[in-house]
Structures are given as C-alpha cells and as structure tokens.
Design a protein around this motif. Structure first.
Motif, mmCIF file in Angstrom:
data_model
loop_
_atom_site.group_PDB
_atom_site.id
_atom_site.type_symbol
_atom_site.label_atom_id
_atom_site.label_comp_id
_atom_site.label_asym_id
_atom_site.label_seq_id
_atom_site.Cartn_x
_atom_site.Cartn_y
_atom_site.Cartn_z
ATOM 1 N N SER A 26 0.816 -1.207 0.000
ATOM 2 C CA SER A 26 0.000 0.000 0.000
ATOM 3 C C SER A 26 0.854 1.263 0.000
ATOM 4 C CB SER A 26 -0.925 -0.005 1.220
ATOM 5 O OG SER A 26 -1.629 1.206 1.310
ATOM 6 N N VAL A 29 2.320 1.696 -3.515
ATOM 7 C CA VAL A 29 1.291 2.080 -4.494
ATOM 8 C C VAL A 29 0.929 3.547 -4.282
ATOM 9 C CG1 VAL A 29 -1.100 1.707 -5.244
ATOM 10 C CG2 VAL A 29 0.355 -0.248 -4.733
ATOM 11 N N SER A 30 0.693 3.927 -3.033
ATOM 12 C CA SER A 30 0.311 5.311 -2.708
ATOM 13 C C SER A 30 1.414 6.294 -3.064
ATOM 14 C CB SER A 30 -0.029 5.434 -1.224
ATOM 15 O OG SER A 30 -1.150 4.658 -0.914
ATOM 16 N N PHE A 33 1.533 6.842 -6.773
ATOM 17 C CA PHE A 33 0.413 7.680 -7.214
ATOM 18 C C PHE A 33 0.646 9.136 -6.810
ATOM 19 C CE2 PHE A 33 -4.114 9.170 -6.658
ATOM 20 C CZ PHE A 33 -4.344 9.337 -8.014
ATOM 21 N N ALA A 119 -4.650 7.552 -11.919
ATOM 22 C CA ALA A 119 -4.937 6.476 -10.954
ATOM 23 C C ALA A 119 -5.017 5.131 -11.672
ATOM 24 C CB ALA A 119 -6.241 6.765 -10.213
ATOM 25 N N ASP A 120 -5.678 5.110 -12.824
ATOM 26 C CA ASP A 120 -5.776 3.870 -13.618
ATOM 27 C C ASP A 120 -4.386 3.411 -14.059
ATOM 28 O OD1 ASP A 120 -8.538 4.115 -13.360
ATOM 29 O OD2 ASP A 120 -8.809 4.930 -15.383
ATOM 30 N N ASN A 122 -1.527 4.093 -12.650
ATOM 31 C CA ASN A 122 -0.780 3.640 -11.476
ATOM 32 C C ASN A 122 -1.156 2.197 -11.129
ATOM 33 O OD1 ASN A 122 1.145 4.657 -9.396
ATOM 34 N ND2 ASN A 122 -0.505 4.029 -8.027
ATOM 35 N N ASP A 123 -2.449 1.901 -11.154
ATOM 36 C CA ASP A 123 -2.908 0.534 -10.878
ATOM 37 C C ASP A 123 -2.350 -0.453 -11.906
ATOM 38 O OD1 ASP A 123 -4.414 0.927 -8.569
ATOM 39 O OD2 ASP A 123 -6.145 -0.137 -9.392
ATOM 40 N N ARG A 124 -2.454 -0.078 -13.183
ATOM 41 C CA ARG A 124 -1.947 -0.981 -14.240
ATOM 42 C C ARG A 124 -0.465 -1.258 -14.054
ATOM 43 N NH1 ARG A 124 -5.081 2.164 -17.497
ATOM 44 N NH2 ARG A 124 -3.295 3.359 -18.222
ATOM 45 N N PHE A 127 0.196 -3.309 -10.566
ATOM 46 C CA PHE A 127 -0.368 -4.655 -10.458
ATOM 47 C C PHE A 127 -0.204 -5.473 -11.741
ATOM 48 C CE2 PHE A 127 -2.429 -2.107 -7.196
ATOM 49 C CZ PHE A 127 -2.122 -2.879 -6.079
ATOM 50 N N ARG A 135 -5.822 -10.509 -9.827
ATOM 51 C CA ARG A 135 -6.308 -9.174 -9.444
ATOM 52 C C ARG A 135 -7.726 -9.268 -8.889
ATOM 53 N NH1 ARG A 135 -3.376 -7.641 -14.000
ATOM 54 N NH2 ARG A 135 -5.193 -7.717 -15.353
ATOM 55 N N VAL A 139 -8.802 -8.252 -5.041
ATOM 56 C CA VAL A 139 -9.851 -7.259 -4.770
ATOM 57 C C VAL A 139 -10.995 -7.893 -3.987
ATOM 58 C CG1 VAL A 139 -11.600 -5.762 -5.832
ATOM 59 C CG2 VAL A 139 -9.256 -5.754 -6.701
#
Length: 157
Positions: A26, A29-30, A33, A119-120, A122-124, A127, A135, A139
């Motif tokens: 986390s 990831v944060s 971002f 944000a999208d 960053n997720d791609r 992960f 995935r 989730v």
C-alpha cells in the motif's frame, strides 16, 4: 544457587504478518500515485474529495464527511485547500450561512478525468505482474475484509 530465567514467548517475525505485507504494498502504491499527482498540484487526499464530488452537482460537507469517513474538520480543511486552488466552489445557504453546498468548479470538473487516468495508470503499472484472475481474487479478498470489519473511512494518504 542459579535461577533459571523464565522462558520468553516466541517473538513473531516482522515479515510474518499479513498486515506488514499489505502496508508494504500500500505504501508503495500510494507513493507512486502521489508522485504522479505532483504536476497536478493536487494531493492524494484532495483527489479523493474531488472524485467523490465528481458524480454530484452539489454536496454538503457533512455528506462528504459521511461518504469518506473523514471528520468534518478534515473535510473543511480539504475543501478550503480546493477552494484556494479554484477546483471547488462553496455556496452558503441564503437562510442559514452555516449550511454550505460544495461543487466542482469548471477547472475541477476538467481535472478529475485526468487524475482518474493517472490512478488507472498507477494501478496498471503496479499490479501488472498479477493475472486478471489474481487481481480479481485480491480485490475480492480485500472487499471481504472491508465488509467483515465494517470499514468505512476511505484511504486518503
């Protein structure tokens, strides 16, 4: 006469905790971002507020606090920062000046889709090593924990 020390309980390893690994991921990831947000001049907490307002025309700060799980004081500070940045507007009620409605400014409404794209992305990027099935399982597991512990406060940092 020698005295034996009482046996010490085993001390678990730091890395043996699921919470450690959740926080480890986390935080990274944060952080990634937050770095992507730098050029926008918006913090991750401000992004959360902007995104929550995006689907409404206007919202009172109290409803925003309830939606996000943040205190009214924290919401007020975030709204003030967004007003200064001209990303939201604040309208006071004509009958009661304490009653306010918050709305995205035109600049805020234009910015949200750009930030959502970040944000999208960053997720791609983060992960990407997981398969689609992995995935979905991750989730689903996290949502199960949110439900089981009745968690409501949105992550803002």
């Amino acid at each position: 006469m020698s005295r034996e020390k009482p046996a010490q309980p085993a001390v678990s390893e730091l890395r043996s905790h699921i919470g450690f690994w959740l926080r480890f991921v986390s935080n990274h990831v944060s952080h990634a971002f937050s770095r992507k947000l730098l050029d926008s001049g918006v913090t991750a907490a401000e992004w959360v507020i902007l995104r929550e307002i995006f689907d409404t025309d206007e919202i009172p700060p109290s409803a925003l606090a309830e939606q996000t799980g943040l205190t009214r004081g924290a919401i007020s500070k975030l709204i003030e920062r967004l007003v200064v940045k001209k990303l939201v507007s604040r309208k006071e009620g004509s009958d009661d000046r304490r009653y306010q409605r918050i709305a995205l400014s035109p600049a805020g409404r234009r910015l949200v889709p750009t930030l959502a794209t970040l944000a999208d992305q960053n997720d791609r990027e983060f992960f990407k090593p997981l398969t689609g099935k992995e995935r979905q399982a991750l989730v689903a597991t996290l949502k199960k924990l949110v439900h089981a512990h009745d968690l409501h406060k949105l992550p803002t940092e």
